[in-house]
Design a protein around this motif. Structure first.
Motif, PDB file in Angstrom:
ATOM      1  N   UNK A  40      -0.409   2.753  -2.881  1.00 38.73           N
ATOM      2  CA  UNK A  40      -0.761   2.084  -4.129  1.00 38.73           C
ATOM      3  C   UNK A  40      -0.700   0.563  -4.043  1.00 38.73           C
ATOM      4  N   UNK A  41      -0.290   0.036  -2.897  1.00 39.38           N
ATOM      5  CA  UNK A  41      -0.147  -1.406  -2.758  1.00 39.38           C
ATOM      6  C   UNK A  41      -0.642  -1.862  -1.390  1.00 39.38           C
ATOM      7  N   UNK A  42      -1.002  -3.136  -1.309  1.00 38.52           N
ATOM      8  CA  UNK A  42      -1.269  -3.735  -0.009  1.00 38.52           C
ATOM      9  C   UNK A  42       0.038  -3.734   0.779  1.00 38.52           C
ATOM     10  N   UNK A  43      -0.058  -3.466   2.067  1.00 35.82           N
ATOM     11  CA  UNK A  43       1.150  -3.310   2.885  1.00 35.82           C
ATOM     12  C   UNK A  43       2.010  -4.568   2.926  1.00 35.82           C
ATOM     13  N   UNK A  44       1.419  -5.738   2.655  1.00 35.87           N
ATOM     14  CA  UNK A  44       2.203  -6.967   2.654  1.00 35.87           C
ATOM     15  C   UNK A  44       3.011  -7.135   1.368  1.00 35.87           C
TER      16      UNK A  44
END
Length: 205
Positions: A40-44
């Motif tokens: 659900x999120x960018x890995x950063x």
């Protein structure tokens, strides 16, 4: 940097924590199934998968603790600005994840009710608009214009963080977070309007 500015960030995080705990408590078995393998999120931003969002709170707490420590040692300039920006980006991403779950759940409920708008959370949209595909397209365009203006304003404010005096960075960050919250609600309404348009324009056989 004033202590009350840092307290405002803490209060905003506490309010978000309450929403996340409520979100997780309300997850149905169906929610958990369709969100189980979703990233659900960018890995950063967050290393998180699945329906529960509670794990993201620890990352935000750590970010805020780092900002607090920087303030205590008198850190200024880019170091503090980047820490505030990272906190803001993660805060907004988590808020958007909450909104996405809520919108998807509302869409499923809307389908189960035969797409009735009478019990909609968007009562501020006139009933005549909700029943007209043409008017809904106009309403969607209006929301899109609001979205574009808020995105542009947020970008300007985030750029201003780089040149904002250290004493004012937290205040500006609070303003950015508040605008992100409005942006999230606007996008949530846009998703709902798009769902309503799709249903109204669906061929009836």
């Amino acid at each position: 940097m004033r202590a009350h500015q840092l307290e405002q960030l803490k209060a905003q995080l506490a309010a978000l924590e309450a929403k996340v705990h409520q979100h997780d408590a309300q997850l149905s078995d169906a929610d958990k199934r369709w969100l189980h393998h979703k990233s659900r999120f960018h890995e950063q931003l967050f290393e998180q998968q699945g329906a529960s969002l509670a794990g993201c709170l620890e990352v935000l707490r750590r970010d805020l603790k780092q900002i607090e420590q920087m303030v205590q040692v008198g850190a200024t300039g880019d170091t503090l600005g980047l820490a505030c920006q990272r906190f803001g980006e993660r805060f907004e991403a988590l808020m958007q994840a909450l909104a996405n779950t809520d919108t998807a759940r509302r869409g499923n409920q809307l389908s189960a009710r035969g797409r009735s708008s009478k019990n909609s959370d968007y009562q501020w949209i006139d009933q005549s608009v909700m029943n007209s595909s043409h008017k809904l397209h106009q309403e969607l365009a209006k929301h899109k214009s609001w979205e574009d203006k808020m995105v542009q304003k947020i970008q300007q404010m985030e750029q201003a963080l780089d040149i904002t005096p250290a004493n004012d960075k937290i205040t500006l960050q609070n303003e950015i977070l508040a605008l992100h919250k409005r942006l999230g609600k606007c996008r949530q309404a846009m998703t709902y309007i798009e769902q309503r348009i799709a249903w109204l324009e669906k061929p009836r056989y």
